[in-house]
Design an enzyme around this catalytic site. Structure first.
Site, PDB file in Angstrom:
ATOM      1  CB  CYS A 187      18.317  52.782  -3.397  1.00 55.30           C
ATOM      2  SG  CYS A 187      19.335  51.266  -3.233  1.00 55.30           S
ATOM      3  CB  CYS A 212      22.214  52.937  -1.614  1.00 55.71           C
ATOM      4  SG  CYS A 212      23.114  53.691  -0.321  1.00 55.71           S
TER       5      CYS A 212
HETATM    6 FE1  SF4 Z   1      15.508  48.443  -2.338  1.00 48.89          FE
HETATM    7 FE2  SF4 Z   1      18.026  49.593  -2.459  1.00 48.89          FE
HETATM    8 FE3  SF4 Z   1      17.235  48.257  -0.225  1.00 48.89          FE
HETATM    9 FE4  SF4 Z   1      17.604  46.927  -2.470  1.00 48.89          FE
HETATM   10  S1  SF4 Z   1      19.393  48.006  -1.064  1.00 48.89           S
HETATM   11  S2  SF4 Z   1      15.972  46.455  -1.345  1.00 48.89           S
HETATM   12  S3  SF4 Z   1      17.114  48.290  -4.137  1.00 48.89           S
HETATM   13  S4  SF4 Z   1      16.537  49.991  -0.906  1.00 48.89           S
END
Ligand code: SF4
Length: 236
Positions: free
Chosen positions: A124, A232
């Protein structure tokens, strides 16, 4: 942009946010966004996950052509990208798509595949938090679609607050709305929504980290389900 807008310091913005948070607590979403448009002009934007276009629609009424910032993490459902494209095509807004520094393939090569399963906080950070910080650099204020009833972690969301991390005014014009309020606005104004909302998803994020919600679960229960993560990092 007026000279007053250009010359505001972080301290000025923080005072503005605190005063507006008190003054606008009972104001309507449109009144809050009208204040934002008049106060910040082009240095104000809306961020949208393209779950629905409610805040973008409200903001376009307050400020036609308003910037709507969308984070394309590279992991979105195709329905989300389709919603972004439809918003861009039919609404009086300026959609700006932010992308991470690395493509998914480049991230996989550097950190290994499926970082979202092994270290979602880092994933994230790379795909959401960093790009948003870079994308918001020239704005003084940003609006979100956060609502107090979405989850206990959002219960104290101010309608206007101070984003200490980014040193910006953070506006949540529908913070006091319920899901019924959102649904009523969508119906009344024919607002675009992500088709996944009709398919059991109550909150739509990246595909690997989003599942449908079960009856009785709160709207955010389908995000990072089974992991010790509820946000996030964009709003914490
Ligand atoms: Fe990556 Fe966060 Fe998207 Fe999940 S929510 S794919 S951890 S950026």
């Amino acid at each position: 942009m007026t000279t007053a807008q250009q010359e505001r310091t972080a301290e000025d913005l923080k005072k503005l946010a605190e005063q507006a948070g008190r003054d606008l607590e009972d104001a309507s979403a449109l009144e809050i966004l009208t204040w934002a448009a008049e106060t910040f002009g082009k240095r104000f934007c809306v961020t949208s996950s393209m779950e629905d276009a409610v805040v973008a629609h409200l903001a376009s009424r307050a400020m036609p052509g308003v910037d709507v910032v969308f984070l394309d993490t590279g992991y979105h459902f195709e329905e989300t990208i389709g919603t972004r494209d439809a918003v861009d095509a039919v609404m009086d807004v300026n959609v700006i798509t932010l992308t991470p520094r690395r493509t998914v393939a480049e991230q996989d090569a550097e950190y290994g595949p499926k970082l979202h399963d092994r270290n979602p906080d880092l994933c994230c950070k790379l795909r959401k938090v960093q790009p948003l910080e870079e994308g918001l650099k020239d704005y003084q204020a940003w609006a979100t679609g956060l609502r107090r009833d979405e989850s206990p972690t959002r219960a104290n969301t101010p309608v206007v607050g101070w984003d200490e991390k980014r040193q910006k005014v953070k506006i949540s014009p529908i913070a006091r709305w319920t899901q019924d309020d959102v649904d009523a606005y969508v119906t009344e104004h024919g607002v675009l929504t992500n088709p996944l909302l009709m398919d059991g998803y109550a909150s739509v994020g990246c595909a690997p980290c989003t599942r449908r919600v079960l009856q009785g679960e709160d709207a955010r229960a389908g995000r990072w389900a089974g992991r010790s993560k509820t946000e996030c990092g964009l709003h914490g």
